[in-house]
Write an enzyme that holds these catalytic residues in place. Structure first.
Site, mmCIF file in Angstrom:
data_model
loop_
_atom_site.group_PDB
_atom_site.id
_atom_site.type_symbol
_atom_site.label_atom_id
_atom_site.label_comp_id
_atom_site.label_asym_id
_atom_site.label_seq_id
_atom_site.Cartn_x
_atom_site.Cartn_y
_atom_site.Cartn_z
ATOM 1 N N HIS A 348 70.595 33.256 58.360
ATOM 2 C CA HIS A 348 71.950 33.691 58.738
ATOM 3 C C HIS A 348 72.066 34.149 60.187
ATOM 4 O O HIS A 348 73.094 34.696 60.562
ATOM 5 C CB HIS A 348 72.422 34.839 57.853
ATOM 6 C CG HIS A 348 72.586 34.468 56.412
ATOM 7 N ND1 HIS A 348 73.793 34.077 55.871
ATOM 8 C CD2 HIS A 348 71.698 34.417 55.408
ATOM 9 C CE1 HIS A 348 73.634 33.815 54.588
ATOM 10 N NE2 HIS A 348 72.366 34.016 54.273
ATOM 11 N N LYS A 536 85.651 43.155 61.468
ATOM 12 C CA LYS A 536 84.277 42.687 61.257
ATOM 13 C C LYS A 536 83.346 43.823 61.664
ATOM 14 O O LYS A 536 83.800 44.807 62.246
ATOM 15 C CB LYS A 536 83.990 41.432 62.085
ATOM 16 C CG LYS A 536 84.396 41.565 63.556
ATOM 17 C CD LYS A 536 84.095 40.311 64.354
ATOM 18 C CE LYS A 536 85.091 39.191 64.181
ATOM 19 N NZ LYS A 536 84.632 38.049 63.458
ATOM 20 N N ARG A 537 82.049 43.691 61.388
ATOM 21 C CA ARG A 537 81.123 44.728 61.830
ATOM 22 C C ARG A 537 81.151 44.858 63.344
ATOM 23 O O ARG A 537 81.461 43.905 64.061
ATOM 24 C CB ARG A 537 79.704 44.389 61.359
ATOM 25 C CG ARG A 537 79.490 44.650 59.895
ATOM 26 C CD ARG A 537 79.771 46.097 59.525
ATOM 27 N NE ARG A 537 78.732 46.958 60.055
ATOM 28 C CZ ARG A 537 77.649 47.324 59.395
ATOM 29 N NH1 ARG A 537 77.473 46.945 58.151
ATOM 30 N NH2 ARG A 537 76.742 48.097 59.959
ATOM 31 N N LYS A 542 79.753 40.361 69.044
ATOM 32 C CA LYS A 542 81.081 40.026 68.503
ATOM 33 C C LYS A 542 82.196 40.370 69.496
ATOM 34 O O LYS A 542 83.338 39.976 69.328
ATOM 35 C CB LYS A 542 81.307 40.742 67.170
ATOM 36 C CG LYS A 542 80.365 40.257 66.055
ATOM 37 C CD LYS A 542 80.607 41.006 64.749
ATOM 38 C CE LYS A 542 79.573 40.720 63.671
ATOM 39 N NZ LYS A 542 79.766 39.441 62.975
ATOM 40 N N THR A 644 82.865 34.327 58.419
ATOM 41 C CA THR A 644 83.612 33.960 57.208
ATOM 42 C C THR A 644 84.997 34.594 57.229
ATOM 43 O O THR A 644 85.924 34.091 56.601
ATOM 44 C CB THR A 644 82.859 34.384 55.928
ATOM 45 O OG1 THR A 644 82.353 35.708 56.124
ATOM 46 C CG2 THR A 644 81.710 33.446 55.626
ATOM 47 N N LYS A 648 89.042 33.364 56.125
ATOM 48 C CA LYS A 648 90.023 34.131 55.336
ATOM 49 C C LYS A 648 91.357 34.217 56.075
ATOM 50 O O LYS A 648 92.432 34.099 55.473
ATOM 51 C CB LYS A 648 89.472 35.531 55.030
ATOM 52 C CG LYS A 648 88.236 35.481 54.132
ATOM 53 C CD LYS A 648 87.456 36.796 54.083
ATOM 54 C CE LYS A 648 86.062 36.538 53.509
ATOM 55 N NZ LYS A 648 85.129 37.664 53.714
#
Ligand code: 26Q
Length: 800
Positions: A348, A536-537, A542, A644, A648
């Protein structure tokens, strides 16, 4: 009991009174929740038993999905939908004067995961059961899931999460199926009938007790099992009282809490104990089941596949070897043949600092027999390498499982499994060409891609019932079982009435979220503004920092001229930072600091609002995705394996603003340039820059006024923050040369936002784009993903 509304009401009232011994008027929402939960469990029990019987009798192959995380969220409403009894229940309760959504709110999220990886496991379980596939989850029943986040004075505080406080309606404790796990001690080697035998002496025994949760498929009789293991003291231990208390405490701590994702926090012995605990308990139970069917152990791999979700459960490889050799009496070669045809592995991440490794000095004393086996696997693997690359010491050292006193878990996974997959096309390509290139050259046949997916049942049907109805009114409900047929919506992208209805639904979802924000944050946001969301985290790669710096620059522009042409914007964040990740916590403080100033500035005429939603989790996410206009997927290209959340948002009609990274690339491919907002460097450019250097963040700082101003505002107290508060962020950009290219991508990001601003003004075209996104999102249903795993990797077939 659920066949019609009247019978449901009768049963429900009866059960409520019987259980709580009070009059209906005195019962609480929590009583209602517990009663409903127990009714559902009872209702599915015969199908659950039947599914178990089926797998015992039909001689088919089964898959066990081993994962250190299962981020399930709430189960009540989802179970009702999957059983097809949600309307009966919701309306029955309404007759009784009970609001179902208040009852639903009583359920604590099962937060047994950090983020993407754990939620993926939960989506996969839903798809396996729905597709009638014999696939079960194996995990840990953490007493405390991922910490609860509080924001105090803009800072993140962590509290222990308490999902088990009110008991767990969904689980069934199965004490009779407990197994023992052995830690520490020493290994005694002796000879018996001319064969070398191994015996574990002086071990500390821990008992693993399974707690089974039914996994209910959508509109089918299949009920699979998620088996969560709880660590408990063994009843057979004789020790003095002081030792007993300590032993009890230490044992229970194995399933005490979920480790927050933190790649900096390496080598915690308790984490290793958790991993072996999960693996040993699961394998013992899988093999016991298998043997009860009287099958020959040497054919095990024809009947069982064991999937390891990242390297966390990779000790399944040496543990399976141990059981096959030490307990079943097989020789090394036969055990190896079975093991390497049973285990498959998903990677991952490509972040090299996140690749797990354990120091031998920690590993060997805790798991002495497992260490011996890994050592032997390594020896034999290195011999093979030597044959293929004689004399190439460097290569062998690089590929070895054990090197420089460390055990490399990804190498163990690559050597001991028959399939290795990445989670999006670009990610798999990067594994093959870069991170795992040596292994790809050695084992090309093992590598394959399985692009992630999400269950459209939770993320569309449950989270967005209005959109669900609208879609079915237009194209019928075939898409519910065949999500890829959402494509038929393409024919209606220009349809004015569809566009109008879609707009109304988005508006009402935004109003619902605005209400939550008012309640939680006390901030009034305008539901007709653009809802631009990044949830998100929190991680440097990110790039929540890019988002907030851009907001700071929009604010600078607005302060200069409040009348500029700008659609009102509401920027929404949700993110947990790992408790020890100092830098990530600073970003949270920065977002909250900016929010405080911007939201209270009357001069900018409410054109800009910034909201940080506290304690982001699955149940909140279900309200957030349906309300988004813009989905921020802005990782430094090459860093986000798949993502992911991006899927969504897409499924709920938000438009993606993102980099060419992870699954964004496949989304772009599906919807085309016109229906997605892509910016920034691509992965090749990023990797080039890392390799050959040549980036200087200071150039951007000194030569770009907009950048200069916002970066300076981190230092100069503009946001009324204490001196030095944001120095670590400032330094990461200028002293550490901006490792994630925030400044490099800044202008491209600002331009694409300007494009969004213009595009939003053309309501019809925006809605058309939104419809195209919904139409193409069926590809990202986890049903598609699971079918691919079932066919290409596991070779499993539906129950008959
Ligand atoms: C490591 C060491 C110690 C403690 C915890 C951990 C740890 C825990 C969780 C390390 C990593 C994780 C989770 C990783 C994760 O969620 N990865 C994401 O997986 C998604 C599903 O494939 C992808 O979509 C995301 O791109 C990826 O970041």
């Amino acid at each position: 009991m659920f066949s019609n509304k009247e019978s449901f009401k009768r049963y429900f009232l009866q059960r409520l009174e019987m259980t709580y011994g009070k009059t209906f008027e005195d019962t609480t929402s929590s009583d209602h929740f517990q009663t409903l939960g127990h009714m559902i469990r009872e209702y599915v029990s015969s199908n659950w038993i039947q599914t178990n019987e089926q797998s015992r009798n039909n001689n088919g192959k089964q898959v066990y999905y081993l994962s250190i995380e299962f981020l399930l969220g709430r189960l009540l409403h989802n179970n009702l939908i999957n059983l097809g009894i949600d309307q009966v229940v919701i309306e029955g309760l309404k007759d009784l004067g009970i609001d179902f959504f208040e009852v639903e709110d009583m359920e604590h999220d099962a937060g047994l995961g950090n983020g993407g990886l754990g939620r993926l496991a939960a989506c996969f379980l839903d798809s396996l059961a729905t597709l009638d596939l014999p696939g079960h989850g194996c995990g840990i029943r953490y007493k405390h899931g991922l910490f609860e986040q509080r924001i105090v004075d803009g800072y993140q505080l962590e509290l222990p999460e308490q999902w088990l406080k009110q008991g767990q309606v969904w689980e069934v404790r199965k004490e009779d199926l407990a197994v023992d796990i052995y830690f520490w001690g020493n290994i005694d080697m002796y000879e018996k009938n001319g064969k070398l035998q191994f015996r574990h002496l002086n071990a500390e025994t821990v008992t693993a007790v399974p707690h089974d949760v039914p996994v209910i498929g959508y509109h089918t009789t299949t009920v699979n099992t998620l088996r969560l293991w709880n660590a408990e003291p063994s009843s057979l231990i004789a020790k003095d009282v002081k030792d007993i208390m300590r032993y009890k405490r230490e044992t229970e701590s194995i399933s005490g809490f979920l480790y927050p994702d933190d790649s900096n926090d390496e080598g915690k012995i308790l984490r290793l104990k958790q991993q072996y605990f999960l693996v040993s308990a699961s394998l013992q139970s899988i093999i016991r089941n298998y043997k009860q069917q009287y099958k020959n152990i040497s054919e095990m791999h024809h009947y069982i596949s064991i999937h390891v979700n990242d390297t966390h459960p990779v000790l399944a490889i040496p543990e399976l070897m141990r059981i096959l050799m030490d307990e079943e009496g097989l020789g090394w070669d036969e055990a190896w043949e079975i093991t390497t045809n049973t285990i498959s592995y998903t990677n991952h991440t490509t972040l090299s600092e996140a690749l797990e490794q354990w120091p031998i000095y920690i590993f060997q004393p805790l798991l002495p027999r497992i260490y011996m086996i890994i050592d032997e696997i390594n020896e034999r693997f290195c011999m093979k390498l030597w044959k293929k690359y004689p004399g190439d010491f460097l290569k062998i050292e690089k590929m070895a499982i054990i090197a420089h006193g460390m055990i490399k878990m990804a190498h163990l996974a690559l050597v001991g499994s028959y399939s290795v997959n990445g989670v999006a096309e670009i990610h798999t390509e990067i594994l093959k060409k870069r991170e795992m290139a040596d292994f790809y050259a050695f084992y090309p046949e093992k590598f394959n891609n399985k692009t992630n997916g999400i269950t459209h049942r939770r993320w569309l049907i449950k989270a967005n019932p209005k959109l669900t109805n609208l879609i079915s009114n237009i194209i019928g409900d075939k898409w519910v079982n065949q999500p890829e047929s959402l494509r038929e919506l393409l024919n209606y992208q220009e349809d004015a009435s569809l566009q109008e209805n879609l707009a109304a639904i988005k508006q009402s979802n935004k109003e619902r979220l605005a209400k939550i924000i008012k309640e939680k944050n006390g901030i009034l946001v305008d539901p007709s503004s653009i809802f631009d969301v990044q949830v998100k985290r929190l991680h440097a790669y990110k790039r929540q920092l890019l988002n907030i710096l851009h907001i700071m620059s929009l604010y600078n522009k607005l302060r200069e001229d409040p009348s500029i042409d700008m659609e009102p914007r509401t920027f929404i964040f949700g993110a947990k930072a790992s408790p020890g990740y100092y830098y990530a916590k600073k970003i949270i403080k920065l977002i909250n600091t900016v929010a405080h100033k911007v939201n209270n500035d009357k001069r900018i005429q409410n054109k800009l609002k910034v909201v940080f939603i506290e304690n982001y989790r699955v149940s909140l996410a279900e309200h957030i995705f349906p309300a988004a206009d813009v989905s921020e997927q802005i990782s430094t290209a090459s860093k986000e394996a798949s993502g992911t959340g991006n899927m969504k948002f897409m499924m709920n009609g938000a438009l993606t603003l993102g980099t060419m990274d992870g699954a964004n690339i496949e989304m772009h491919e599906l919807v085309g340039d016109d229906n997605i907002f892509i910016f920034g460097m691509n992965a090749d450019q990023v990797l080039e820059l890392y390799q050959n250097g040549g980036y200087s963040s200071r150039e951007y700082f000194y030569h770009d006024d907009r950048i200069h101003e916002v970066v300076n505002q981190l230092k100069n107290g503009f946001y009324d923050h204490p001196v030095g508060e944001f120095d670590p962020i400032f330094d990461s950009l200028l002293i550490e040369n901006d490792q994630f290219f925030v400044l490099k991508d800044f202008n491209s990001y600002a331009s694409i936002h300007e494009k969004v601003n213009q595009a939003f003004k053309n309501k019809q075209d925006w809605l058309r784009k939104s419809i195209v996104n919904i139409a193409m999102s069926g590809h990202f249903s986890s049903d598609r993903t699971i079918k691919e795993y079932a066919e290409d990797i596991w070779r499993i077939k539906p129950y008959i």
